[in-house]
Design an enzyme around this catalytic site. Structure first.
Site, PDB file in Angstrom:
ATOM      1  N   TYR A  60       0.896  -1.202   0.048  1.00 33.51           N
ATOM      2  CA  TYR A  60       0.103   0.035   0.019  1.00 33.51           C
ATOM      3  C   TYR A  60       0.823   1.156   0.009  1.00 33.51           C
ATOM      4  O   TYR A  60       1.646   1.482   1.060  1.00 33.51           O
ATOM      5  CB  TYR A  60      -0.766  -0.156   1.230  1.00 33.51           C
ATOM      6  N   SER A 148      -5.018 -13.889   1.866  1.00 41.10           N
ATOM      7  CA  SER A 148      -6.025 -13.191   1.364  1.00 41.10           C
ATOM      8  C   SER A 148      -6.131 -13.457  -0.209  1.00 41.10           C
ATOM      9  O   SER A 148      -5.283 -13.719  -0.920  1.00 41.10           O
ATOM     10  CB  SER A 148      -5.314 -11.893   1.467  1.00 41.10           C
ATOM     11  N   ASN A 149      -7.579 -13.401  -0.458  1.00 39.80           N
ATOM     12  CA  ASN A 149      -8.105 -13.740  -1.860  1.00 39.80           C
ATOM     13  C   ASN A 149      -7.617 -15.090  -2.300  1.00 39.80           C
ATOM     14  O   ASN A 149      -7.262 -15.546  -3.502  1.00 39.80           O
ATOM     15  CB  ASN A 149      -7.121 -12.854  -2.859  1.00 39.80           C
ATOM     16  N   TYR A 197     -12.983  -7.566   2.820  1.00 37.93           N
ATOM     17  CA  TYR A 197     -12.586  -6.206   2.403  1.00 37.93           C
ATOM     18  C   TYR A 197     -13.667  -5.586   1.464  1.00 37.93           C
ATOM     19  O   TYR A 197     -14.647  -6.244   0.811  1.00 37.93           O
ATOM     20  CB  TYR A 197     -11.291  -6.240   2.082  1.00 37.93           C
ATOM     21  N   LEU A 200     -17.971  -1.810   1.443  1.00 38.26           N
ATOM     22  CA  LEU A 200     -18.792  -0.570   1.002  1.00 38.26           C
ATOM     23  C   LEU A 200     -18.553  -0.499  -0.464  1.00 38.26           C
ATOM     24  O   LEU A 200     -19.025   0.737  -1.237  1.00 38.26           O
ATOM     25  CB  LEU A 200     -18.496   0.904   1.536  1.00 38.26           C
ATOM     26  N   LYS A 208     -23.455   7.140  -2.500  1.00 43.01           N
ATOM     27  CA  LYS A 208     -23.338   8.413  -2.765  1.00 43.01           C
ATOM     28  C   LYS A 208     -23.223   8.501  -4.301  1.00 43.01           C
ATOM     29  O   LYS A 208     -23.055   9.619  -5.035  1.00 43.01           O
ATOM     30  CB  LYS A 208     -22.071   8.780  -2.219  1.00 43.01           C
TER      31      LYS A 208
HETATM   32  N1  LIG Z   1      -6.700  -8.021   0.692  1.00 45.81           N
HETATM   33  C1  LIG Z   1      -6.902  -7.294  -0.595  1.00 45.81           C
HETATM   34  O1  LIG Z   1      -6.554  -7.701  -1.473  1.00 45.81           O
HETATM   35  C2  LIG Z   1      -7.340  -5.828  -0.286  1.00 45.81           C
HETATM   36  C3  LIG Z   1      -8.235  -5.256  -1.381  1.00 45.81           C
HETATM   37  C4  LIG Z   1      -8.893  -4.095  -0.924  1.00 45.81           C
HETATM   38  C5  LIG Z   1      -8.788  -3.667   0.161  1.00 45.81           C
HETATM   39  N2  LIG Z   1      -8.488  -4.381   1.195  1.00 45.81           N
HETATM   40  C6  LIG Z   1      -8.361  -3.864   2.420  1.00 45.81           C
HETATM   41  O2  LIG Z   1      -9.771  -3.268   3.040  1.00 45.81           O
HETATM   42  C7  LIG Z   1      -9.840  -2.029   3.276  1.00 45.81           C
HETATM   43  C8  LIG Z   1     -11.219  -1.556   3.116  1.00 45.81           C
HETATM   44  O3  LIG Z   1     -11.303  -1.706   1.480  1.00 45.81           O
HETATM   45  P1  LIG Z   1     -11.618  -0.455   0.683  1.00 45.81           P
HETATM   46  O4  LIG Z   1     -10.912   0.696   1.498  1.00 45.81           O
HETATM   47  O5  LIG Z   1     -11.066  -0.810  -0.598  1.00 45.81           O
HETATM   48  O6  LIG Z   1     -13.089  -0.077   0.447  1.00 45.81           O
HETATM   49  P2  LIG Z   1     -14.494   0.430   1.192  1.00 45.81           P
HETATM   50  O7  LIG Z   1     -14.167   0.120   2.701  1.00 45.81           O
HETATM   51  O8  LIG Z   1     -15.547  -0.301   0.653  1.00 45.81           O
HETATM   52  O9  LIG Z   1     -14.527   1.766   0.838  1.00 45.81           O
HETATM   53  C9  LIG Z   1     -13.846   2.724   1.360  1.00 45.81           C
HETATM   54  C10 LIG Z   1     -13.907   4.303   0.783  1.00 45.81           C
HETATM   55  O10 LIG Z   1     -15.335   4.321   0.856  1.00 45.81           O
HETATM   56  C11 LIG Z   1     -15.554   5.662   1.338  1.00 45.81           C
HETATM   57  N3  LIG Z   1     -16.163   5.790   2.851  1.00 45.81           N
HETATM   58  C12 LIG Z   1     -16.024   4.930   3.779  1.00 45.81           C
HETATM   59  N4  LIG Z   1     -16.805   5.113   4.778  1.00 45.81           N
HETATM   60  C13 LIG Z   1     -17.779   5.972   4.308  1.00 45.81           C
HETATM   61  C14 LIG Z   1     -18.993   6.403   4.907  1.00 45.81           C
HETATM   62  N5  LIG Z   1     -19.411   6.158   5.919  1.00 45.81           N
HETATM   63  N6  LIG Z   1     -19.551   7.336   3.997  1.00 45.81           N
HETATM   64  C15 LIG Z   1     -19.280   7.806   2.750  1.00 45.81           C
HETATM   65  N7  LIG Z   1     -17.916   7.265   2.263  1.00 45.81           N
HETATM   66  C16 LIG Z   1     -17.132   6.247   2.694  1.00 45.81           C
HETATM   67  C17 LIG Z   1     -14.386   6.307   1.358  1.00 45.81           C
HETATM   68  O11 LIG Z   1     -13.752   6.910   0.140  1.00 45.81           O
HETATM   69  P3  LIG Z   1     -14.166   8.348  -0.644  1.00 45.81           P
HETATM   70  O12 LIG Z   1     -14.604   9.270   0.535  1.00 45.81           O
HETATM   71  O13 LIG Z   1     -12.996   8.841  -1.311  1.00 45.81           O
HETATM   72  O14 LIG Z   1     -15.471   8.162  -1.305  1.00 45.81           O
HETATM   73  C18 LIG Z   1     -13.257   5.355   1.514  1.00 45.81           C
HETATM   74  O15 LIG Z   1     -11.976   5.079   1.197  1.00 45.81           O
HETATM   75  C19 LIG Z   1      -8.649  -1.414   2.715  1.00 45.81           C
HETATM   76  O16 LIG Z   1      -8.372  -0.267   3.219  1.00 45.81           O
HETATM   77  C20 LIG Z   1      -7.731  -2.761   2.904  1.00 45.81           C
HETATM   78  O17 LIG Z   1      -7.124  -2.504   4.052  1.00 45.81           O
HETATM   79  C21 LIG Z   1      -7.828  -5.497   1.079  1.00 45.81           C
END
Ligand SMILES: NC(=O)c1ccc[n+]([C@@H]2O[C@H](COP(=O)([O-])OP(=O)(O)OC[C@H]3O[C@@H](n4cnc5c(N)ncnc54)[C@H](OP(=O)(O)O)[C@@H]3O)[C@@H](O)[C@H]2O)c1
Length: 334
Positions: A60, A148-149, A197, A200, A208
């Site tokens: 990251y 993971s995955n 993961y 949202l 949004k």
């Molecule tokens: N293992 C893997 O391959 C893998 C892959 C992906 C992610 N991950 C992990 O999972 C975590 C979470 O996934 P993600 O960050 O990709 O996706 P997510 O949690 O589905 O989306 C996060 C994004 O949604 C928005 N958000 C979050 N809470 C909100 C709320 N209450 N209201 C409105 N918008 C909101 C923010 O972006 P904006 O404000 O910019 O819209 C935020 O950056 C990552 O940080 C990482 O640690 C792992």
């Protein structure tokens, strides 16, 4: 805040975990710039709310996410459960050791609570990689091993090495339920916790975006969207009409139930069988407050069944391939 045990380990994590992918980001990064001051603020507020789980990766922002998390946790390391991830191409034994040490240094800690293999290993020996991970665990550098995955064949192969695998971190949300077909049953059988993961769907499940055109192009890479438009690379037709029809229905339910959509999506994920902790990326204190409220919400069984029925056609349409960025043929999760 509810705490749940990680697989067979003695580690307990909060049911809501902090995804730290955006930490340490600059203008060129996937999630854009995130100031260290904002990271410090969100991490401290999360700990104060009883959220103890923080997930990062060496990949990251080229290690800067780990550094930013380490800085933010200074003085409060013992309150946190930190997971980080080794890239699959770095799993040759000597390289793996070096990369583990580098993650420890960037995080400013002498142990990693949970060490994930970020994606299935294709270029190196799985046997040797897990033997090295087990050695690192014996040496106290890692407390728990995770993947993971990983699909069912890859999980079976990893378990075959004799390593104790506590978690499988994987994409799972109301719009992306592929893992329910084969992966969740296998994880339940082996006491491997699921860590969803993208709960949202990168903001889609906060309501949004009203139409495809409103979704930023880099968030349109999954098989929910057309695969013939860059930067998508899966080549499948996608399911844009079905996805936005489901989102419209979800918006209606949320209005009727008076629940913010993000909270509904997170509470649904927390209620799924086998789920240990739901990882969400919160960029500021408002998002954190919104997301943390989901952990206090218990959805009625009837509502959960309604959400399952509503989103099932999308599961049928997109199938059991847990890699939402690649076609079934090229799936990295097998
Ligand atoms: N293992 C893997 O391959 C893998 C892959 C992906 C992610 N991950 C992990 O999972 C975590 C979470 O996934 P993600 O960050 O990709 O996706 P997510 O949690 O589905 O989306 C996060 C994004 O949604 C928005 N958000 C979050 N809470 C909100 C709320 N209450 N209201 C409105 N918008 C909101 C923010 O972006 P904006 O404000 O910019 O819209 C935020 O950056 C990552 O940080 C990482 O640690 C792992």
């Amino acid at each position: 805040m509810e705490m749940r045990k990680c697989g067979k380990s003695d580690i307990e994590v909060s049911v809501l975990g902090m995804g730290c992918w955006s930490y340490g980001g600059d203008e060129e990064s996937y999630w854009g710039k995130q100031e260290q001051s904002a990271v410090n603020e969100v991490v401290a507020a999360a700990l104060d709310r009883g959220i103890n789980y923080f997930d990062t990766a060496e990949g990251y922002n080229a290690g800067r996410s780990e550094e930013a998390l380490g800085v933010a946790l200074k003085g409060r390391r013992d309150e946190a459960v930190i997971s980080t991830k080794i890239g699959p191409d770095n799993t040759a034994p000597a390289v793996l050791r070096e990369h583990c040490e580098a993650s420890l240094a960037r995080l400013g800690t002498d142990y990693i609570d949970i060490y994930y293999v970020h994606w299935p290993i294709t270029e190196h020996s799985v046997e040797d990689a897990f033997a090295t991970l087990c050695d690192l665990k014996d040496e106290g550098k890692i407390r728990s091993l995770a993947v993971s995955n990983f699909g069912i064949l890859q999980l079976t192969e990893a378990l075959g090495t004799g390593a104790q695998i506590d978690l499988n971190q994987i994409c799972y949300n109301l719009l992306s339920r592929a893992i329910e077909v084969e992966i969740v049953p296998l994880c339940l059988k082996h006491d491997i916790g699921i860590v969803p993961y993208m709960p949202l769907m990168q903001g889609l499940l906060t309501g949004k975006y009203g139409s495809v055109d409103e979704v930023p192009p880099n968030r349109r890479r999954t098989r929910h969207f057309r695969g013939d438009v860059e930067p998508a690379r899966h080549g499948d037709p996608g399911a844009e009409t079905e996805t936005f029809a489901v989102l419209a229905q979800l918006r209606k339910i949320c209005a009727e139930e008076d629940i913010p959509m993000a909270q509904l999506a997170l509470a649904w994920a927390m209620a799924r069988p086998g789920v240990t902790s739901v990882l969400v990326g919160a960029r500021d204190l408002d998002q954190l407050a919104d997301n943390a409220a989901a952990a206090e919400l218990t959805l009625e069984t009837e509502l959960i069944h309604h959400l399952d029925d509503l989103t099932y056609p999308l599961l049928e349409e997109l199938g059991s391939n847990a890699d939402y960025w690649q076609s079934r043929e090229n799936s990295r999760s097998r």
